[in-house]
Design a protein around this motif. Structure first.
Motif, short mmCIF file in Angstrom:
data_model
loop_
_atom_site.label_atom_id
_atom_site.label_comp_id
_atom_site.label_asym_id
_atom_site.label_seq_id
_atom_site.Cartn_x
_atom_site.Cartn_y
_atom_site.Cartn_z
N LYS A 195 45.39 51.66 13.60
CA LYS A 195 46.76 52.20 13.66
C LYS A 195 46.86 53.51 12.88
O LYS A 195 47.42 54.48 13.38
N ASP A 196 46.31 53.53 11.66
CA ASP A 196 46.35 54.76 10.85
C ASP A 196 45.60 55.89 11.54
O ASP A 196 46.05 57.03 11.56
N LYS A 197 44.44 55.57 12.11
CA LYS A 197 43.65 56.59 12.79
C LYS A 197 44.39 57.13 14.01
O LYS A 197 44.46 58.34 14.22
N ASP A 198 44.98 56.23 14.80
CA ASP A 198 45.73 56.65 15.99
C ASP A 198 46.95 57.47 15.61
O ASP A 198 47.26 58.49 16.27
N ASP A 199 47.67 57.05 14.57
CA ASP A 199 48.85 57.80 14.12
C ASP A 199 48.47 59.20 13.67
O ASP A 199 49.12 60.19 14.03
N PHE A 200 47.40 59.31 12.88
CA PHE A 200 46.97 60.62 12.41
C PHE A 200 46.51 61.49 13.57
O PHE A 200 46.83 62.67 13.65
N SER A 201 45.77 60.89 14.49
CA SER A 201 45.27 61.63 15.65
C SER A 201 46.43 62.16 16.49
O SER A 201 46.42 63.30 16.94
N LYS A 202 47.46 61.33 16.69
CA LYS A 202 48.62 61.74 17.46
C LYS A 202 49.36 62.89 16.77
O LYS A 202 49.70 63.89 17.39
N GLN A 235 37.81 68.68 16.24
CA GLN A 235 37.96 67.74 15.14
C GLN A 235 38.85 66.55 15.54
O GLN A 235 38.60 65.43 15.12
N ILE A 236 39.85 66.80 16.35
CA ILE A 236 40.72 65.72 16.82
C ILE A 236 39.92 64.75 17.68
O ILE A 236 40.07 63.53 17.56
N LYS A 237 39.04 65.28 18.53
CA LYS A 237 38.17 64.42 19.33
C LYS A 237 37.23 63.61 18.42
O LYS A 237 36.96 62.44 18.68
N GLU A 238 36.73 64.24 17.36
CA GLU A 238 35.86 63.55 16.42
C GLU A 238 36.61 62.41 15.72
O GLU A 238 36.03 61.36 15.47
N ILE A 239 37.89 62.64 15.41
CA ILE A 239 38.70 61.58 14.77
C ILE A 239 38.78 60.38 15.69
O ILE A 239 38.65 59.24 15.24
N ARG A 261 33.40 57.86 8.53
CA ARG A 261 33.58 59.31 8.71
C ARG A 261 35.04 59.72 8.74
O ARG A 261 35.36 60.90 8.65
N PHE A 262 35.95 58.78 8.90
CA PHE A 262 37.36 59.09 9.10
C PHE A 262 37.94 59.91 7.94
O PHE A 262 38.61 60.91 8.17
N ALA A 263 37.69 59.49 6.72
CA ALA A 263 38.30 60.16 5.56
C ALA A 263 37.87 61.62 5.47
O ALA A 263 38.71 62.50 5.25
N GLN A 277 40.40 64.83 6.10
CA GLN A 277 40.60 65.84 5.07
C GLN A 277 40.30 67.24 5.61
O GLN A 277 41.06 68.18 5.40
N ASP A 278 39.19 67.37 6.32
CA ASP A 278 38.80 68.65 6.89
C ASP A 278 39.81 69.12 7.94
O ASP A 278 40.19 70.29 7.97
N LEU A 279 40.27 68.20 8.77
CA LEU A 279 41.25 68.54 9.81
C LEU A 279 42.58 68.97 9.20
O LEU A 279 43.19 69.94 9.64
#
Length: 142
Positions: free
Chosen positions: A44-51, A99-103, A110-112, A116-118
């Motif tokens: 959920k956190d990963k999807d929210d950040f990606s969105k 970077q969004i695709k990498e997320i 690797r997420f953190a 941070q880089d994104l």
């Protein structure tokens, strides 16, 4: 080699701290230490950040397109300089999309670091767009 081990250790600690803070991990102590990973919370956190990052990247792309139209009235060195800066912005935006695709493909390890880089890259592009917008406004006032 020593530096690589230090970097890996720092990344592991950062991922662990971020995961614990965000609720991805929990530690129970009933006579023993047990580490649990909440995959749904992480996803959920990963999807929210990606969105959110995707929406920001799209808005930045629209701003760059708007700046391109503003440069059409320029001539000579001003136009060449503005187009050079827009080209650099376009490259940075392309990197953001990568970077969004990498997320989307990243696991918890690797997420953190990608997040941070994104985040830093998004701030950098926003700053450059603001600077270029200011320069173009000054140029029109002349």
């Amino acid at each position: 080699m020593k530096r690589l081990l230090v970097v890996i250790l720092v990344l592991v600690v950062a991922v662990g701290a971020l995961g614990y803070w965000r609720g991805w991990f929990s530690v129970t102590n009933e006579g023993k230490v047990e580490l649990q990973f909440d995959k749904e919370k992480f996803k959920k956190d990963k999807d929210d950040f990606s969105k959110t990052a995707g929406e920001k990247a799209k808005a930045l792309k629209d701003q760059v397109a708007g700046l391109r139209t503003k440069t059409e009235g320029l001539t000579g060195d001003d136009k060449a300089h503005a187009q050079e800066e827009l080209g650099a912005l376009q490259k940075k935006h392309d990197r953001l999309e990568q970077q969004i695709k990498e997320i989307d493909d990243a696991g918890q390890d690797r997420f953190a670091s990608i997040k941070q880089d994104l985040s830093k890259s998004l701030e950098d592009v926003e700053k450059k767009i603001a600077e270029l917008t200011k320069k173009l406004e000054k140029g029109k006032d002349k």
